[in-house]
Design an enzyme around this catalytic site. Structure first.
Site, PDB file in Angstrom:
ATOM      1  N   GLY A  49       0.849  -1.197   0.000  1.00  0.00           N
ATOM      2  CA  GLY A  49       0.000   0.000   0.000  1.00  0.00           C
ATOM      3  C   GLY A  49       0.873   1.231   0.000  1.00  0.00           C
ATOM      4  O   GLY A  49       2.069   1.149   0.301  1.00  0.00           O
ATOM      5  N   ASP A 102     -15.695 -12.784 -22.600  1.00  0.00           N
ATOM      6  CA  ASP A 102     -16.472 -12.962 -21.376  1.00  0.00           C
ATOM      7  C   ASP A 102     -17.923 -13.346 -21.675  1.00  0.00           C
ATOM      8  O   ASP A 102     -18.445 -14.305 -21.106  1.00  0.00           O
ATOM      9  CB  ASP A 102     -16.445 -11.688 -20.514  1.00  0.00           C
ATOM     10  CG  ASP A 102     -15.024 -11.238 -20.218  1.00  0.00           C
ATOM     11  OD1 ASP A 102     -14.116 -12.081 -20.324  1.00  0.00           O
ATOM     12  OD2 ASP A 102     -14.825 -10.056 -19.893  1.00  0.00           O
ATOM     13  N   SER A 103     -18.572 -12.592 -22.567  1.00  0.00           N
ATOM     14  CA  SER A 103     -19.984 -12.916 -22.807  1.00  0.00           C
ATOM     15  C   SER A 103     -20.122 -14.234 -23.569  1.00  0.00           C
ATOM     16  O   SER A 103     -21.099 -14.958 -23.385  1.00  0.00           O
ATOM     17  CB  SER A 103     -20.717 -11.773 -23.516  1.00  0.00           C
ATOM     18  OG  SER A 103     -20.205 -11.548 -24.795  1.00  0.00           O
ATOM     19  N   GLY A 161     -17.368 -11.077 -27.530  1.00  0.00           N
ATOM     20  CA  GLY A 161     -16.117 -11.002 -26.769  1.00  0.00           C
ATOM     21  C   GLY A 161     -15.965 -12.247 -25.901  1.00  0.00           C
ATOM     22  O   GLY A 161     -16.910 -13.040 -25.765  1.00  0.00           O
ATOM     23  N   HIS A 191       8.089  -7.791  -3.421  1.00  0.00           N
ATOM     24  CA  HIS A 191       6.806  -8.164  -4.039  1.00  0.00           C
ATOM     25  C   HIS A 191       6.906  -9.525  -4.731  1.00  0.00           C
ATOM     26  O   HIS A 191       7.348  -9.599  -5.875  1.00  0.00           O
ATOM     27  CB  HIS A 191       6.386  -7.094  -5.052  1.00  0.00           C
ATOM     28  CG  HIS A 191       5.932  -5.833  -4.411  1.00  0.00           C
ATOM     29  ND1 HIS A 191       4.648  -5.654  -3.966  1.00  0.00           N
ATOM     30  CD2 HIS A 191       6.601  -4.704  -4.098  1.00  0.00           C
ATOM     31  CE1 HIS A 191       4.541  -4.464  -3.416  1.00  0.00           C
ATOM     32  NE2 HIS A 191       5.711  -3.860  -3.480  1.00  0.00           N
ATOM     33  N   GLU A 243       4.553 -11.193  -5.972  1.00  0.00           N
ATOM     34  CA  GLU A 243       3.529 -11.308  -7.022  1.00  0.00           C
ATOM     35  C   GLU A 243       4.012 -10.803  -8.380  1.00  0.00           C
ATOM     36  O   GLU A 243       3.401 -11.077  -9.411  1.00  0.00           O
ATOM     37  CB  GLU A 243       2.256 -10.548  -6.599  1.00  0.00           C
ATOM     38  CG  GLU A 243       2.367  -9.034  -6.526  1.00  0.00           C
ATOM     39  CD  GLU A 243       2.933  -8.499  -5.204  1.00  0.00           C
ATOM     40  OE1 GLU A 243       3.620  -9.272  -4.496  1.00  0.00           O
ATOM     41  OE2 GLU A 243       2.716  -7.318  -4.900  1.00  0.00           O
ATOM     42  N   CYS A 288       5.275  -6.266   1.750  1.00  0.00           N
ATOM     43  CA  CYS A 288       5.683  -4.866   1.695  1.00  0.00           C
ATOM     44  C   CYS A 288       4.979  -4.070   2.807  1.00  0.00           C
ATOM     45  O   CYS A 288       5.243  -4.291   3.970  1.00  0.00           O
ATOM     46  CB  CYS A 288       5.407  -4.301   0.300  1.00  0.00           C
ATOM     47  SG  CYS A 288       6.295  -2.765   0.009  1.00  0.00           S
ATOM     48  N   TYR A 289       4.032  -3.196   2.472  1.00  0.00           N
ATOM     49  CA  TYR A 289       3.325  -2.464   3.527  1.00  0.00           C
ATOM     50  C   TYR A 289       2.699  -3.433   4.530  1.00  0.00           C
ATOM     51  O   TYR A 289       2.713  -3.194   5.743  1.00  0.00           O
ATOM     52  CB  TYR A 289       2.235  -1.587   2.900  1.00  0.00           C
ATOM     53  CG  TYR A 289       1.475  -0.753   3.913  1.00  0.00           C
ATOM     54  CD1 TYR A 289       2.000   0.433   4.385  1.00  0.00           C
ATOM     55  CD2 TYR A 289       0.240  -1.170   4.407  1.00  0.00           C
ATOM     56  CE1 TYR A 289       1.314   1.195   5.330  1.00  0.00           C
ATOM     57  CE2 TYR A 289      -0.457  -0.427   5.341  1.00  0.00           C
ATOM     58  CZ  TYR A 289       0.087   0.764   5.800  1.00  0.00           C
ATOM     59  OH  TYR A 289      -0.576   1.509   6.725  1.00  0.00           O
ATOM     60  N   LYS A 316      -9.497 -12.888 -15.919  1.00  0.00           N
ATOM     61  CA  LYS A 316      -9.578 -13.132 -17.367  1.00  0.00           C
ATOM     62  C   LYS A 316      -8.931 -14.469 -17.768  1.00  0.00           C
ATOM     63  O   LYS A 316      -9.485 -15.204 -18.581  1.00  0.00           O
ATOM     64  CB  LYS A 316      -8.866 -11.982 -18.090  1.00  0.00           C
ATOM     65  CG  LYS A 316      -9.118 -11.929 -19.568  1.00  0.00           C
ATOM     66  CD  LYS A 316     -10.405 -11.198 -19.819  1.00  0.00           C
ATOM     67  CE  LYS A 316     -10.658 -10.861 -21.242  1.00  0.00           C
ATOM     68  NZ  LYS A 316     -11.880 -10.041 -21.355  1.00  0.00           N
ATOM     69  N   SER A 328     -21.779 -10.189 -26.957  1.00  0.00           N
ATOM     70  CA  SER A 328     -21.059  -9.272 -27.845  1.00  0.00           C
ATOM     71  C   SER A 328     -20.115 -10.020 -28.764  1.00  0.00           C
ATOM     72  O   SER A 328     -19.582  -9.458 -29.708  1.00  0.00           O
ATOM     73  CB  SER A 328     -20.256  -8.281 -27.007  1.00  0.00           C
ATOM     74  OG  SER A 328     -19.199  -8.974 -26.356  1.00  0.00           O
TER      75      SER A 328
END
Ligand code: XMP
Length: 518
Positions: A58, A231-232, A229, A173, A175, A85-86, A374, A227
């Site tokens: 943070g 996701d849909s 795309g 970090h 990640e 970290c934070y 995603k 759409s």
């Protein structure tokens, strides 16, 4: 859709920039996790019965008045906690250690050296390894019970641990991909220290979600805006697997799609496609062109396109009759960016995330992918047998070419940008670059300039090509496309697309640019 009966890690968000990445790395270890703000009451955290807790980075300094903090009881629940970290500094501060401002900021790649050979957190990590640091403050004295497990030249406490209490702190970090052993370290925490079995898999997700959808919908009807795309499309196939004929998918062609896109969506989801969906294709092209006539301001265009989309969609819903449920392909970053997950500022309010607006007739909203990132949605897509070509599509904005035509949108300009974009995509694919570019497209500038073609003077439009590499679409680098590819695209566009006499390549990064031009 809630995820049930699943071992869970909580990622407590203190506002750092990599926090969604932390959650993704945990998920990549096949462990489910959710992001919550640091303001979440301890009682609620307890109720969720997490197997472990990760405190993120943070921007604040934990010793400052009013800095983001946490209840000291969090560390006494018997649940393993990892501070990053934070989060690591805060853990030390709250438990009686000392955190101070360093003389120099430590930023970027740094080598750390391990001080112990048997730390459970660092199992399998070589005694020297490169990590990604980004901090002003440092832990100058550890809280009682902690020992140092690794240090760097400028950071006496790079990793600290209280093994008996299962509390761990990391100054860097893990990640971020630059931290060579970051994935392993997070894996050690969630598997070995928290005892998660690693059962979060997309096949199990599909089976469970199909059951949940059936239970929720009963014999009701569901409408999904499709759409084309990722996701849909994944939402459509998942819902269809669950409730078959009770689902109707509405595809609105607003006339701002890429070349041949409507045909491609029809081919996959229409009557001759493999999915046998109730599929409605609405041709609303002229309606959108009429509404956009004379409008050139980007936000005004976005607003008109968004508003008209809903109106067309609603009109179709009325034709279908009583529909109780509206489904959408909302994914987890949409939820977080809408301010509903952790500490993220509201970046853009995604339509309908978190509830329905008042004016619609639907009883409830169904978001089967709401918990997924995603890359997980893509895995679900593959799991459901959706063609790879569709699953790995680059993102395409809802307002479509409307925001890739600078200034007023006309049918003629749409055709120009569609043709230029199709050529660019063809050549990128031919050069084998499509998987390494995260988003690439042609846009039409509003600039006309003088040229010469076949001894004739021209006064025509300039096309702008854009190709970016990005992880999260929040920041992006312009991609270094090989010069011969750009030359070929340029010459083809000028020869094949009428009224274009110049092609430019945009090398602006984001920030200060954005990915789209409007
Ligand atoms: P920017 O241009 O903000 O784009 O750097 C980041 C990502 O978001 C997409 N984008 C949009 N998507 N509606 C959408 O559905 C929009 O109005 C919109 N504007 C940008 C963009 O394509 C990129 O992937």
């Amino acid at each position: 859709m809630e995820i049930q009966n699943q071992e869970k890690i909580l990622v407590i968000d203190f506002g750092g920039q990599y926090n969604q990445l932390v959650a993704r790395r945990v998920r990549e270890n096949n462990v489910y996790c959710e992001i919550y703000s640091y303001r979440t009451p301890l009682e609620k955290i307890r109720e969720m019965q997490p197997k472990g807790i990760i405190l993120t980075g943070g921007p604040a300094s934990c010793y400052e008045e009013g800095a983001a903090s946490c209840d000291p009881e969090l560390f006494r629940m018997g649940v393993p906690v990892l501070g990053l970290c934070y989060g690591a500094q805060l853990m030390q501060w709250v438990l009686g250690g000392k955190v101070e401002r360093a003389a120099n900021r430590e930023y970027g790649r740094t080598e750390i050296q391990l001080d112990t050979a048997d730390s459970p957190l660092l199992k399998g990590v070589p005694s020297r390894t490169v990590v990604w640091m980004s901090h002003f403050d440092f832990i100058s004295r550890m809280a009682p019970g902690f020992t140092v497990a690794a240090h760097s030249l400028n950071c006496p406490v790079a990793v600290c641990e209280d093994r008996a209490s299962k509390l761990y702190g990391i100054q860097f970090h893990p990640e971020v991909l630059h931290t060579e052993e970051g994935f392993k370290i997070l894996g050690n925490f969630v598997h070995d220290i928290c005892g998660c079995s690693g059962s979060w898999r997309m096949d199990a997700f599909v089976a469970q979600t199909v059951e949940q959808i059936r239970e929720k919908v009963g014999d009701g009807r569901v409408l999904l805006g499709l759409s084309g795309g990722v996701d849909s499309s994944v939402a459509a196939v998942l819902l269809s697997k669950a409730i078959g004929e009770q689902l109707t998918c509405v595809f609105v062609d607003h006339g701002l799609l890429r070349k041949n896109e409507a045909d491609e969506v029809d081919a996959v989801f229409g009557p001759s496609g493999p999915y046998r969906l109730n599929y409605v294709h609405v041709d609303a092209k002229q309606h959108f062109y009429d509404k956009l006539a004379g409008v050139s301001e980007p936000e005004a265009k976005r607003h008109i396109i968004g508003e008209e989309f809903i109106r067309v969609f609603e009109a179709e819903a009325k034709k279908i009759g009583a529909v109780e449920f509206l489904a959408q392909g909302t994914i987890y970053p949409d939820v977080v960016e809408s301010g509903l997950g952790g500490e993220s500022a509201v970046i853009k309010s995604h339509h309908n995330v978190g509830g329905l607006p008042e004016h619609v007739d639907f009883k409830e909203i169904i978001e089967p992918l709401r918990a997924l990132f995603k890359d997980e949605v893509r895995k679900v897509g593959l799991e459901l047998g959706i063609p790879e070509k569709l699953v790995f599509r680059q993102p395409f904005p809802g307002p479509g070419l409307g925001i890739r035509i600078i200034g007023e949108v006309t049918e003629e300009k749409v055709k120009m940008v569609q043709d230029a974009d199709a050529i660019f995509r063809e050549e990128v694919a031919a050069a084998g670059l499509d998987r390494e570019l995260n988003q690439y497209f042609a846009a039409l500038t509003n600039m006309r300039s003088v040229g010469v073609m076949g001894d004739e003077r021209t006064y025509d439009y300039a096309v702008c090509l854009r190709a970016v590499k990005t992880i999260d679409f929040m920041t992006a680098e312009s991609a270094e496309i090989p010069w011969p590819v750009l030359q070929k695209v340029t010459s083809r566009i000028i020869n094949e697309v009428r009224h274009v006499n110049r092609v430019m390549y945009d090398i602006t990064s984001k920030p200060p640019g954005t990915i789209e031009l409007e």
